[in-house]
Scaffold this motif. Structure first.
Motif, PDB file in Angstrom:
ATOM      1  N   MET A 152      16.586   4.071 -12.556  1.00 23.08           N
ATOM      2  CA  MET A 152      15.197   4.187 -12.165  1.00 23.08           C
ATOM      3  C   MET A 152      14.372   3.207 -12.974  1.00 23.08           C
ATOM      4  SD  MET A 152      13.329   7.758 -11.698  1.00 23.08           S
ATOM      5  CE  MET A 152      11.749   7.907 -12.435  1.00 23.08           C
ATOM      6  N   THR A 153      13.519   2.451 -12.331  1.00 24.91           N
ATOM      7  CA  THR A 153      12.722   1.454 -13.026  1.00 24.91           C
ATOM      8  C   THR A 153      11.450   2.082 -13.574  1.00 24.91           C
ATOM      9  OG1 THR A 153      11.561   0.818 -11.014  1.00 24.91           O
ATOM     10  CG2 THR A 153      13.566  -0.407 -11.551  1.00 24.91           C
ATOM     11  N   LYS A 154      10.987   1.506 -14.657  1.00 24.63           N
ATOM     12  CA  LYS A 154       9.771   1.981 -15.301  1.00 24.63           C
ATOM     13  C   LYS A 154       8.561   1.497 -14.504  1.00 24.63           C
ATOM     14  CE  LYS A 154       7.351   1.740 -19.683  1.00 24.63           C
ATOM     15  NZ  LYS A 154       7.329   1.142 -21.009  1.00 24.63           N
ATOM     16  N   LYS A 155       7.604   2.390 -14.272  1.00 22.51           N
ATOM     17  CA  LYS A 155       6.406   2.028 -13.530  1.00 22.51           C
ATOM     18  C   LYS A 155       5.549   1.115 -14.394  1.00 22.51           C
ATOM     19  CE  LYS A 155       2.608   3.997 -10.946  1.00 22.51           C
ATOM     20  NZ  LYS A 155       1.905   5.204 -10.541  1.00 22.51           N
ATOM     21  N   GLN A 156       5.105   0.026 -13.810  1.00 23.96           N
ATOM     22  CA  GLN A 156       4.325  -0.970 -14.536  1.00 23.96           C
ATOM     23  C   GLN A 156       2.898  -0.471 -14.738  1.00 23.96           C
ATOM     24  OE1 GLN A 156       4.059  -4.735 -12.610  1.00 23.96           O
ATOM     25  NE2 GLN A 156       2.609  -5.543 -14.075  1.00 23.96           N
ATOM     26  N   ARG A 157       2.400  -0.626 -15.956  1.00 21.72           N
ATOM     27  CA  ARG A 157       1.030  -0.250 -16.263  1.00 21.72           C
ATOM     28  C   ARG A 157       0.098  -1.340 -15.766  1.00 21.72           C
ATOM     29  NH1 ARG A 157      -3.218  -0.605 -19.497  1.00 21.72           N
ATOM     30  NH2 ARG A 157      -2.576  -2.333 -20.797  1.00 21.72           N
ATOM     31  N   ILE A 158      -0.958  -0.938 -15.072  1.00 18.12           N
ATOM     32  CA  ILE A 158      -1.939  -1.885 -14.543  1.00 18.12           C
ATOM     33  C   ILE A 158      -3.120  -1.916 -15.511  1.00 18.12           C
ATOM     34  CG2 ILE A 158      -3.456  -2.445 -12.602  1.00 18.12           C
ATOM     35  CD1 ILE A 158      -0.560  -2.572 -11.783  1.00 18.12           C
ATOM     36  N   PRO A 159      -3.487  -3.089 -16.027  1.00 14.42           N
ATOM     37  CA  PRO A 159      -4.645  -3.174 -16.933  1.00 14.42           C
ATOM     38  C   PRO A 159      -5.924  -2.686 -16.251  1.00 14.42           C
ATOM     39  CG  PRO A 159      -3.369  -5.194 -17.013  1.00 14.42           C
ATOM     40  CD  PRO A 159      -2.812  -4.373 -15.889  1.00 14.42           C
ATOM     41  N   HIS A 160      -6.848  -2.195 -17.061  1.00 14.96           N
ATOM     42  CA  HIS A 160      -8.094  -1.622 -16.550  1.00 14.96           C
ATOM     43  C   HIS A 160      -8.900  -2.599 -15.711  1.00 14.96           C
ATOM     44  CE1 HIS A 160      -7.743   2.182 -18.560  1.00 14.96           C
ATOM     45  NE2 HIS A 160      -7.429   1.572 -19.684  1.00 14.96           N
ATOM     46  N   LYS A 161      -8.846  -3.879 -16.039  1.00 11.97           N
ATOM     47  CA  LYS A 161      -9.674  -4.833 -15.300  1.00 11.97           C
ATOM     48  C   LYS A 161      -9.209  -5.044 -13.859  1.00 11.97           C
ATOM     49  CE  LYS A 161      -8.094  -9.455 -16.313  1.00 11.97           C
ATOM     50  NZ  LYS A 161      -8.436 -10.668 -17.016  1.00 11.97           N
ATOM     51  N   PHE A 162      -7.972  -4.639 -13.539  1.00 11.05           N
ATOM     52  CA  PHE A 162      -7.453  -4.785 -12.179  1.00 11.05           C
ATOM     53  C   PHE A 162      -7.562  -3.495 -11.365  1.00 11.05           C
ATOM     54  CE2 PHE A 162      -5.049  -8.046 -14.565  1.00 11.05           C
ATOM     55  CZ  PHE A 162      -5.461  -9.153 -13.852  1.00 11.05           C
ATOM     56  N   GLN A 163      -7.738  -2.365 -12.009  1.00  7.64           N
ATOM     57  CA  GLN A 163      -7.759  -1.092 -11.295  1.00  7.64           C
ATOM     58  C   GLN A 163      -8.899  -0.964 -10.276  1.00  7.64           C
ATOM     59  OE1 GLN A 163      -7.451   1.832 -14.386  1.00  7.64           O
ATOM     60  NE2 GLN A 163      -5.234   1.540 -14.580  1.00  7.64           N
ATOM     61  N   PRO A 164     -10.131  -1.417 -10.592  1.00  8.64           N
ATOM     62  CA  PRO A 164     -11.175  -1.328  -9.563  1.00  8.64           C
ATOM     63  C   PRO A 164     -10.838  -2.121  -8.303  1.00  8.64           C
ATOM     64  CG  PRO A 164     -12.144  -1.794 -11.695  1.00  8.64           C
ATOM     65  CD  PRO A 164     -10.665  -1.884 -11.859  1.00  8.64           C
ATOM     66  N   TRP A 165     -10.139  -3.235  -8.456  1.00  4.74           N
ATOM     67  CA  TRP A 165      -9.772  -4.054  -7.294  1.00  4.74           C
ATOM     68  C   TRP A 165      -8.749  -3.338  -6.427  1.00  4.74           C
ATOM     69  CZ3 TRP A 165     -12.839  -7.707  -5.873  1.00  4.74           C
ATOM     70  CH2 TRP A 165     -13.649  -8.327  -6.825  1.00  4.74           C
ATOM     71  N   ILE A 166      -7.839  -2.606  -7.033  1.00  9.11           N
ATOM     72  CA  ILE A 166      -6.858  -1.841  -6.265  1.00  9.11           C
ATOM     73  C   ILE A 166      -7.570  -0.731  -5.494  1.00  9.11           C
ATOM     74  CG2 ILE A 166      -4.883  -0.275  -6.463  1.00  9.11           C
ATOM     75  CD1 ILE A 166      -3.935  -2.045  -8.806  1.00  9.11           C
ATOM     76  N   ALA A 167      -8.531  -0.066  -6.147  1.00 12.88           N
ATOM     77  CA  ALA A 167      -9.287   0.998  -5.492  1.00 12.88           C
ATOM     78  C   ALA A 167     -10.095   0.453  -4.313  1.00 12.88           C
ATOM     79  CB  ALA A 167     -10.206   1.687  -6.496  1.00 12.88           C
ATOM     80  N   VAL A 168     -10.733  -0.704  -4.498  1.00 16.65           N
ATOM     81  CA  VAL A 168     -11.523  -1.329  -3.432  1.00 16.65           C
ATOM     82  C   VAL A 168     -10.624  -1.735  -2.268  1.00 16.65           C
ATOM     83  CG1 VAL A 168     -12.766  -3.462  -2.903  1.00 16.65           C
ATOM     84  CG2 VAL A 168     -13.459  -2.081  -4.835  1.00 16.65           C
ATOM     85  N   ARG A 169      -9.463  -2.270  -2.589  1.00 16.62           N
ATOM     86  CA  ARG A 169      -8.528  -2.688  -1.543  1.00 16.62           C
ATOM     87  C   ARG A 169      -8.131  -1.504  -0.664  1.00 16.62           C
ATOM     88  NH1 ARG A 169      -2.942  -4.745  -3.657  1.00 16.62           N
ATOM     89  NH2 ARG A 169      -2.788  -2.527  -4.015  1.00 16.62           N
ATOM     90  N   LYS A 170      -7.869  -0.356  -1.297  1.00 13.68           N
ATOM     91  CA  LYS A 170      -7.493   0.833  -0.531  1.00 13.68           C
ATOM     92  C   LYS A 170      -8.676   1.405   0.236  1.00 13.68           C
ATOM     93  CE  LYS A 170      -3.770   2.237  -3.606  1.00 13.68           C
ATOM     94  NZ  LYS A 170      -3.335   3.231  -4.605  1.00 13.68           N
ATOM     95  N   LYS A 171      -9.819   1.516  -0.433  1.00  9.42           N
ATOM     96  CA  LYS A 171     -10.984   2.169   0.179  1.00  9.42           C
ATOM     97  C   LYS A 171     -11.499   1.412   1.397  1.00  9.42           C
ATOM     98  CE  LYS A 171     -15.569   3.946  -0.855  1.00  9.42           C
ATOM     99  NZ  LYS A 171     -16.574   4.168  -1.889  1.00  9.42           N
TER     100      LYS A 171
END
Length: 125
Positions: A1-20
């Motif tokens: 099982m591979t370790k889940k990669q941590r996403i830095p805080h500065k990229f998290q809002p962009w992931i949320a916007v992409r989904k929303k």
């Protein structure tokens, strides 16, 4: 099982916007290159109260074409890939800094060893 990669805080809002707002990776990258703030996307996408506005994906594409003169970025990366590159650069920078410090310590130790007299007899003469 591979370790889940941590996403830095500065990229998290962009992931949320992409989904929303159901944006593609190319549209997110265009918005980042344009300097748009993910916090302001709700204002950009407010078509209910302001029906004359373009839909958000079209708005981003129109701004990008006007600013850069091309329809899409030449190389499109996902936010996760950008985060991985960011983490790799940080790790490389950290390793280089540690190596430089280790090298500097070894040089100071060598310099201190050469300053000491070889034997007490040399001081008597």
């Amino acid at each position: 099982m591979t370790k889940k990669q941590r996403i830095p805080h500065k990229f998290q809002p962009w992931i949320a916007v992409r989904k929303k707002y159901r944006l593609t990776d190319a549209q997110v990258q265009m918005a980042r290159e344009l300097g748009l703030s993910p916090k302001r996307f709700s204002n950009y996408a407010d078509r209910k109260d302001q029906p004359w506005k373009l839909p958000l994906p079209e708005f981003i594409e129109a701004l990008y074409e006007k600013q850069f003169g091309r329809v899409a970025p030449e190389v499109v990366l996902t936010i996760e890939a950008m985060a991985a590159e960011h983490q790799a650069r940080r790790e490389a920078k950290k390793l280089a800094k540690q190596e430089a410090l280790a090298q500097e310590e070894s040089q100071t130790e060598d310099a201190a060893a050469t300053d000491e007299p070889a034997s007490p007899e040399a001081d008597d003469q």
